[in-house]
Design a protein around this motif. Structure first.
Motif, short mmCIF file in Angstrom:
data_model
loop_
_atom_site.label_atom_id
_atom_site.label_comp_id
_atom_site.label_asym_id
_atom_site.label_seq_id
_atom_site.Cartn_x
_atom_site.Cartn_y
_atom_site.Cartn_z
N LEU A 109 -12.25 4.17 14.06
CA LEU A 109 -10.90 4.11 14.61
C LEU A 109 -10.72 2.81 15.39
CD1 LEU A 109 -8.25 5.88 15.18
CD2 LEU A 109 -9.28 6.27 17.41
N VAL A 110 -11.53 2.65 16.44
CA VAL A 110 -11.43 1.45 17.25
C VAL A 110 -12.24 0.31 16.62
CG1 VAL A 110 -11.72 0.51 19.58
CG2 VAL A 110 -11.24 2.94 19.28
N ALA A 111 -13.36 0.68 15.98
CA ALA A 111 -14.21 -0.34 15.34
C ALA A 111 -13.50 -0.90 14.12
CB ALA A 111 -15.54 0.28 14.95
N HIS A 112 -13.54 -2.20 13.96
CA HIS A 112 -12.77 -2.84 12.89
C HIS A 112 -13.63 -3.49 11.82
CE1 HIS A 112 -8.38 -3.45 14.35
NE2 HIS A 112 -8.72 -2.19 14.32
N THR A 113 -14.94 -3.35 11.90
CA THR A 113 -15.78 -4.13 11.00
C THR A 113 -15.89 -3.51 9.60
OG1 THR A 113 -17.55 -3.03 12.16
CG2 THR A 113 -17.22 -5.36 12.65
N ALA A 114 -15.71 -2.20 9.50
CA ALA A 114 -16.01 -1.50 8.24
C ALA A 114 -15.02 -1.83 7.13
CB ALA A 114 -16.02 -0.01 8.49
N ALA A 115 -15.46 -1.62 5.88
CA ALA A 115 -14.63 -1.88 4.71
C ALA A 115 -13.45 -0.90 4.68
CB ALA A 115 -15.45 -1.72 3.45
N THR A 116 -12.37 -1.33 4.02
CA THR A 116 -11.13 -0.53 4.00
C THR A 116 -11.37 0.93 3.60
OG1 THR A 116 -10.03 -2.54 3.32
CG2 THR A 116 -8.76 -0.51 3.13
N GLY A 117 -12.22 1.12 2.58
CA GLY A 117 -12.45 2.47 2.09
C GLY A 117 -13.03 3.40 3.14
N SER A 118 -13.66 2.85 4.17
CA SER A 118 -14.32 3.70 5.16
C SER A 118 -13.35 4.23 6.21
CB SER A 118 -15.43 2.91 5.85
OG SER A 118 -14.86 1.95 6.71
N TRP A 119 -12.22 3.58 6.40
CA TRP A 119 -11.29 4.09 7.43
C TRP A 119 -10.02 4.66 6.84
CZ3 TRP A 119 -6.64 1.53 7.58
CH2 TRP A 119 -6.62 0.21 7.11
N THR A 120 -9.87 4.61 5.52
CA THR A 120 -8.70 5.24 4.90
C THR A 120 -9.12 6.54 4.25
OG1 THR A 120 -9.13 3.93 2.93
CG2 THR A 120 -7.44 3.11 4.43
N VAL A 121 -8.13 7.42 4.08
CA VAL A 121 -8.37 8.68 3.38
C VAL A 121 -8.25 8.39 1.89
CG1 VAL A 121 -7.29 10.90 2.89
CG2 VAL A 121 -7.57 10.16 5.25
N PRO A 122 -9.22 8.84 1.07
CA PRO A 122 -9.08 8.55 -0.37
C PRO A 122 -7.88 9.28 -0.98
CG PRO A 122 -11.00 9.94 0.06
CD PRO A 122 -10.43 9.59 1.39
N VAL A 123 -7.02 8.51 -1.62
CA VAL A 123 -5.86 9.09 -2.29
C VAL A 123 -5.89 8.59 -3.72
CG1 VAL A 123 -3.33 9.15 -2.39
CG2 VAL A 123 -4.48 9.14 -0.17
N SER A 124 -5.84 9.48 -4.69
CA SER A 124 -5.87 9.01 -6.08
C SER A 124 -4.96 9.90 -6.93
CB SER A 124 -7.30 9.01 -6.61
OG SER A 124 -7.81 10.33 -6.54
N GLY A 125 -4.72 9.48 -8.15
CA GLY A 125 -3.85 10.22 -9.05
C GLY A 125 -2.96 9.24 -9.79
N GLU A 126 -2.21 9.74 -10.74
CA GLU A 126 -1.40 8.87 -11.57
C GLU A 126 -0.34 8.17 -10.73
OE1 GLU A 126 0.00 10.85 -15.14
OE2 GLU A 126 1.47 9.23 -15.37
N GLY A 127 -0.31 6.87 -10.84
CA GLY A 127 0.76 6.11 -10.19
C GLY A 127 0.58 5.89 -8.70
N THR A 128 -0.58 6.28 -8.11
CA THR A 128 -0.73 6.05 -6.67
C THR A 128 -1.21 4.62 -6.44
OG1 THR A 128 -3.02 6.76 -6.64
CG2 THR A 128 -1.37 8.44 -6.20
N TYR A 129 -0.70 4.01 -5.41
CA TYR A 129 -1.21 2.71 -5.00
C TYR A 129 -1.01 2.54 -3.50
CZ TYR A 129 3.69 1.16 -5.16
OH TYR A 129 5.03 1.03 -4.95
N GLN A 130 -1.55 1.46 -2.97
CA GLN A 130 -1.48 1.26 -1.52
C GLN A 130 -0.56 0.10 -1.18
OE1 GLN A 130 -5.35 0.77 0.22
NE2 GLN A 130 -6.15 2.65 -0.69
N VAL A 131 0.14 0.24 -0.06
CA VAL A 131 0.94 -0.86 0.47
C VAL A 131 0.38 -1.18 1.85
CG1 VAL A 131 3.22 -1.63 1.21
CG2 VAL A 131 2.99 -0.16 -0.80
N ALA A 132 -0.04 -2.41 2.05
CA ALA A 132 -0.61 -2.81 3.34
C ALA A 132 0.44 -3.58 4.13
CB ALA A 132 -1.83 -3.68 3.11
N VAL A 133 0.65 -3.20 5.39
CA VAL A 133 1.64 -3.86 6.24
C VAL A 133 0.98 -4.23 7.56
CG1 VAL A 133 3.84 -3.58 7.43
CG2 VAL A 133 3.51 -2.51 5.22
N GLY A 134 1.15 -5.45 7.99
CA GLY A 134 0.62 -5.86 9.28
C GLY A 134 -0.80 -6.39 9.17
N PRO A 135 -1.42 -6.79 10.27
CA PRO A 135 -1.05 -6.52 11.67
C PRO A 135 0.18 -7.29 12.17
CG PRO A 135 -2.95 -7.98 11.60
CD PRO A 135 -2.69 -7.54 10.19
#
Ligand code: SF4
Lengths: 482, 151
Positions: A109-135
């Motif tokens: 949560l506070v630690a920022h070093t880990a790869a994206t996959g480690s702090w996001t919830v896995p979401v998958s399925g047809e047509g799913t994708y990610q939109v990154a906004v910020g910082p």
């Protein structure tokens, strides 16, 4: 409405109960059964002898369950019983090295070093994708990152990643004197400077064995309501901006500017910095009180007419219903506080249980006509609370406020205070060393409590509605990041 | 809505805004590098009717690609150092850097030193310093206008 607690022990009491690891989950459940409400948990120390303290609010009282965590031991998680403890556990893992047993995953949560996959919830399925906004965002907005999992325009899930502004303020305050620590609490957030400072001062006073006197309680309540006034005006302006309604945005921005100027006239600072002290309160002369009352009356009339216009602006109102819904059930489970909780129909406002301040015993949390938990309801809560705050200010200023002080009282080993900020309940816990230095400062602001609820409320909404949903909560990043 | 517009008209009359002098424009990109948020509140306020900085041709733009000035708040946390530098890299030349508030100027910073990057003026060439905690909207507008008029 006159406060009933004019004498005696005017303070939120804190009771600490030591709990063994095997009994931890049952003890927490027991608190809930007794009617307690989880309001944060924090770790103290490092290595052997670490402790994990969970706080439960029960009316005016706060109970603390305290668990000693031995070397290599894991704390039994409570996140399945109390989803609102998710961030607390993850933060304790990142900053204090605490491990929690029984959780599915402990995403950084506070630690920022880990790869994206480690702090996001896995979401998958047809047509799913990610939109990154910020910082960095498009407007003048604080820094923070949002990762939206979407299908087309629809949000399936949002992983917020804050703490870009983590300054380690709590850690930096350790070792300082309680008086010096005030600056750290204030600096945590400019828009909640008073709420954070008052919570900190009350917590220190509890630990030092001081009880703020009548005048100090009145003075602090005045500051808290002045802070709420400009914040609520700001939030209404921001929601108007969120739907692209420039006249509303500008009208309320102008009203907020007037409120800030009144602050500067009264105490010499637009954001009321440097006005809270331990064991003391601000003084307001009769002349100043009168002048402020007059100016606030005018401001209140203009705010009321602008609010009326806003309620008849059909193009605005049509955009607010059913957007960013937070149900009462989810709000309670996630531990939402403040306007966000009240908009969902939860009658929770710390001002009704704050004997250390000057709210009457008859103070009742604002209730919107339609507690639908959507953007419209969150806007309405602000609209309902504005006149209430203005009325409170008129009452407080009806007589001058003398120089506040404090009386001796019982000293708690740990001082805890809960204060209603414009964004909800802010909890501060302070532990002093034997030399009366700060051993640990824990600040859990209304924004911190509400961020997970905001993320939850975005699910199933359209991505372009996120800015509007975000503004309807109007949480601070600085407050959470600290 | 007409009532709201009347409100705004009155505010503008009372603010007695000076006439715009000459044509000029400046595109500003703001980056929060760890502020307490009060600097942001004041920066937002320069767009409020009492100041209305757009009448001077000043604008906050969404992308550093469109910006002449990088306006930085906060003491520069370790975690914002990277995004800050990439925003600067993305700006076309000529570009200016402005430090908004005491934190960005490295004054009276409160933080765990381990969480901070180098101060702003050691990371980027700072052209404009706007002191204050936070500087008022009037001070912010005045400082930026002085920079444009001073070349
Ligand atoms: S200069 Fe002051 S107001 Fe600005 S970010 Fe720093 S502490 Fe906040």
């Amino acid at each position: 409405m006159s406060p009933s607690h004019t004498a005696g022990f005017a303070r939120q009491a804190t009771e600490t109960v030591a709990v063994a690891p095997v009994g931890w989950r049952d003890a927490c459940l027991g608190e809930l059964d007794r009617g307690g409400r989880f309001c944060g948990a924090y770790a103290v120390g490092a290595g052997a002898g670490r402790r994990w303290n969970a706080l439960f609010a029960d009316g005016e009282a706060t109970r603390m369950l305290s668990l000693e965590v031995g070397e290599g031991e894991a704390v039994p998680t409570i996140v399945d019983l109390l989803p609102g403890a998710d961030w607390d556990e993850r933060e304790a893992h990142d900053l204090h090295g605490l491990d929690f047993a029984g959780r599915e995953s402990l995403r950084p949560l506070v630690a920022h070093t880990a790869a994206t996959g480690s702090w996001t919830v896995p979401v998958s399925g047809e047509g799913t994708y990610q939109v990154a906004v910020g910082p960095i965002h498009a407007g003048v907005i604080e820094s923070g990152h949002f990762r939206f999992h979407v299908v087309g325009e629809r949000i399936l899930h949002l992983d917020p990643r804050l703490f870009y502004k983590h300054r380690g303020l709590q850690r930096a305050a350790e070792g300082a004197s309680p008086e010096r620590g005030l600056a750290f609490a204030q600096r945590a957030c400019g828009a909640c400077a008073v709420a954070n400072s008052v919570a900190y001062a009350l917590a220190c006073e509890a630990a030092l064995g001081l009880v703020a006197d009548r005048e100090a309680r009145r003075g602090r309540t005045l500051l808290l309501e002045l802070e709420r006034l400009y914040n609520h005006l700001n939030d209404i302006a921001q929601i108007c901006a969120g739907v692209g309604f420039a006249p509303g945005n500008m009208a309320f921005a102008a009203l907020k500017e007037r409120a800030l100027r009144l602050n500067a006239e009264l105490v010499g600072h637009r954001f009321l910095f440097g006005t809270v002290a331990i064991g003391a309160g601000p003084e307001v002369s009769a002349a100043r009180a009168d002048a402020l009352r007059g100016a606030l009356r005018e401001l209140g009339e203009d705010a009321a007419s602008a609010w009326r216009e806003l309620s008849f602006a059909a193009s605005v109102q049509a955009r607010l219903g059913g957007v960013g819904v937070l149900s009462a059930e989810d709000a309670a489970a996630l531990g939402a506080v403040g306007p966000a909780a009240r908009a969902a129909g939860i009658a929770l406002d710390c001002r009704s249980t704050s004997p250390g301040l000057w709210y009457g015993s008859s103070f009742a949390p604002a209730a919107p006509a339609r507690p639908s938990g959507d953007v419209g309801a969150r806007l309405e809560v602000r609209g309902v609370e504005l006149p209430a705050t203005l009325e409170l200010l008129q009452e407080l200023l009806a007589e001058p406020i003398g120089a506040g002080g404090s009386d001796p009282g019982p000293a708690d080993p740990r001082g805890v205070a809960r204060v209603e900020s414009p964004r909800g309940e802010t909890v501060c816990a302070v532990e002093l060393t034997v030399a009366r230095r700060l051993g640990r400062v824990h600040l859990r602001t209304g924004s911190y409590a509400n961020w997970p609820a905001l993320a939850h409320a975005t699910a199933d909404n359209l991505l372009p509605d996120f800015p509007l949903i975000n503004k309807s909560f109007e949480l601070c990043y600085a407050c959470a990041d600290r | 809505m007409f009532v709201l517009l009347r409100h705004l008209q009155r505010v503008r009359r009372e603010a007695a805004l000076p006439r715009r002098q000459g044509a000029r424009s400046l595109a500003i990109r703001h980056v929060d590098a760890g502020s307490c948020n009060a600097c942001e509140h004041e920066l937002t306020a320069i767009a409020a009717p009492q100041y209305d900085f757009q009448r001077f041709g000043l604008d906050i733009v969404a992308s550093p690609r469109h910006a002449d000035v990088l306006l930085v708040t906060g003491p520069i946390t370790r975690r914002m150092e990277g995004p800050l530098l990439s925003a600067y890299e993305a700006m076309p030349e000529p570009r200016r850097v402005a430090a908004l508030g005491d934190c960005a100027l490295g004054c009276n910073v409160l933080a765990d030193p381990a969480e901070l990057a180098l101060p702003l003026d050691q990371l980027l060439p700072v052209d404009l310093r706007i002191p204050g905690c936070p500087p008022t909207p009037a001070e912010i507008s005045a400082a930026i206008l002085e920079m444009i008029d001073g070349g």
